[in-house]
Design a protein around this motif. Structure first.
Motif, mmCIF file in Angstrom:
data_model
loop_
_atom_site.group_PDB
_atom_site.id
_atom_site.type_symbol
_atom_site.label_atom_id
_atom_site.label_comp_id
_atom_site.label_asym_id
_atom_site.label_seq_id
_atom_site.Cartn_x
_atom_site.Cartn_y
_atom_site.Cartn_z
ATOM 1 N N UNK A 72 -12.589 101.236 82.151
ATOM 2 C CA UNK A 72 -12.759 100.136 81.616
ATOM 3 C C UNK A 72 -13.514 99.289 81.272
ATOM 4 N N UNK A 73 -14.799 99.837 82.305
ATOM 5 C CA UNK A 73 -16.294 99.294 81.364
ATOM 6 C C UNK A 73 -16.424 99.845 80.405
ATOM 7 N N UNK A 74 -16.312 100.847 80.053
ATOM 8 C CA UNK A 74 -16.365 101.327 78.517
ATOM 9 C C UNK A 74 -16.304 100.689 77.716
ATOM 10 N N UNK A 75 -15.046 100.300 78.134
ATOM 11 C CA UNK A 75 -13.619 99.554 76.807
ATOM 12 C C UNK A 75 -14.079 98.196 77.013
ATOM 13 N N UNK A 76 -14.825 97.806 78.165
ATOM 14 C CA UNK A 76 -15.104 95.940 78.106
ATOM 15 C C UNK A 76 -16.064 95.828 77.041
ATOM 16 N N UNK A 77 -17.193 97.021 76.979
ATOM 17 C CA UNK A 77 -18.222 96.788 76.108
ATOM 18 C C UNK A 77 -18.139 97.427 75.264
ATOM 19 N N UNK A 78 -17.850 98.793 74.774
ATOM 20 C CA UNK A 78 -17.220 98.824 73.362
ATOM 21 C C UNK A 78 -16.620 97.254 72.480
ATOM 22 N N UNK A 79 -15.534 96.948 73.418
ATOM 23 C CA UNK A 79 -14.848 95.558 72.927
ATOM 24 C C UNK A 79 -15.654 94.496 72.956
ATOM 25 N N UNK A 80 -16.254 94.046 73.340
ATOM 26 C CA UNK A 80 -18.019 93.184 73.070
ATOM 27 C C UNK A 80 -18.467 93.499 71.872
ATOM 28 N N UNK A 81 -19.159 94.894 71.409
ATOM 29 C CA UNK A 81 -20.133 95.537 71.090
ATOM 30 C C UNK A 81 -19.344 94.430 69.607
ATOM 31 N N UNK A 82 -17.975 95.424 69.207
ATOM 32 C CA UNK A 82 -17.553 95.517 68.023
ATOM 33 C C UNK A 82 -17.004 93.925 67.617
ATOM 34 N N UNK A 83 -16.952 93.240 69.121
ATOM 35 C CA UNK A 83 -16.682 91.975 68.406
ATOM 36 C C UNK A 83 -17.876 91.708 68.117
ATOM 37 N N UNK A 84 -18.669 91.561 68.778
ATOM 38 C CA UNK A 84 -19.926 90.951 67.880
ATOM 39 C C UNK A 84 -20.561 91.555 67.273
ATOM 40 N N UNK A 85 -20.746 92.704 66.381
ATOM 41 C CA UNK A 85 -21.121 92.912 65.247
ATOM 42 C C UNK A 85 -20.053 92.220 63.752
ATOM 43 N N UNK A 86 -18.333 92.444 64.428
ATOM 44 C CA UNK A 86 -17.518 92.034 63.297
ATOM 45 C C UNK A 86 -18.591 90.638 62.959
ATOM 46 N N UNK A 87 -18.368 89.697 63.985
ATOM 47 C CA UNK A 87 -18.709 88.400 64.117
ATOM 48 C C UNK A 87 -19.965 87.829 63.532
ATOM 49 N N UNK A 88 -21.248 88.959 63.573
ATOM 50 C CA UNK A 88 -21.680 88.532 62.957
ATOM 51 C C UNK A 88 -21.440 89.330 61.284
ATOM 52 N N UNK A 89 -21.134 89.751 60.885
ATOM 53 C CA UNK A 89 -20.726 90.685 59.412
ATOM 54 C C UNK A 89 -19.959 89.067 58.664
ATOM 55 N N UNK A 90 -18.430 88.816 59.181
ATOM 56 C CA UNK A 90 -17.923 87.705 58.915
ATOM 57 C C UNK A 90 -18.908 86.369 58.689
ATOM 58 N N UNK A 91 -19.960 85.730 59.548
ATOM 59 C CA UNK A 91 -20.743 85.238 59.388
ATOM 60 C C UNK A 91 -21.669 85.158 57.976
ATOM 61 N N UNK A 92 -21.756 85.795 58.143
ATOM 62 C CA UNK A 92 -23.182 86.096 56.052
ATOM 63 C C UNK A 92 -21.982 85.925 55.282
#
Length: 143
Positions: free
Chosen positions: A7-27
């Motif tokens: 569950x810790x890995x899933x949570x961390x992965x979810x946060x990492x993917x969201x952050x990266x997708x937000x960076x891409x979208x923000x451009x």
């Protein structure tokens, strides 16, 4: 390994993917969820009308959040609300030309990101991961 650590890995992965997708979208002057809204509208509105309640269900988010998202995308000129003759109380959500253009641009960058993440995984590994995550999703939805 303690099984609960997954569950810790899933949570961390979810946060990492969201952050990266937000960076891409923000451009592209979007948030990650706004980019997903545009993608959903782009991929599905030719087949049927899309309403706010559809977006609430598909994205599993509250009515107020979807309403805010719709207003924000409408202000940017990416979508518009159109009344339907059979029920004046609801509006279908329609992607504008500017919304289509924005979707195509951000979607291209998102695809590159996803391909980069998956490049070292075999088709079989990706399929297995997908199946496992679907099982997790179904199990957590019921609780």
């Amino acid at each position: 390994m303690d099984k609960i650590e997954i569950f810790g890995i899933i949570h961390r992965l979810d946060n990492q993917v969201k952050r990266n997708l937000d960076k891409i979208a923000l451009k592209h002057d979007l948030t990650g969820i706004q980019a997903f809204f545009l993608k959903y509208l782009h991929d599905n509105s030719n087949n049927r009308d899309i309403f706010q309640k559809d977006l609430e269900k598909i994205f599993d988010i509250r009515r107020s959040s979807v309403s805010t998202m719709i207003s924000s995308l409408e202000k940017k000129g990416y979508i518009r609300r159109e009344s339907i003759p059979t029920d004046k109380r609801i509006n279908k959500i329609v992607l504008t030309e500017a919304g289509i253009k924005s979707h195509i641009e951000v979607d291209s960058d998102v695809k590159k990101y996803k391909e980069n993440i998956l490049e070292n995984f075999s088709d079989e590994e990706i399929e297995l991961l997908y199946d496992l995550l679907e099982r997790f999703s179904k199990k957590t939805k019921g609780n």
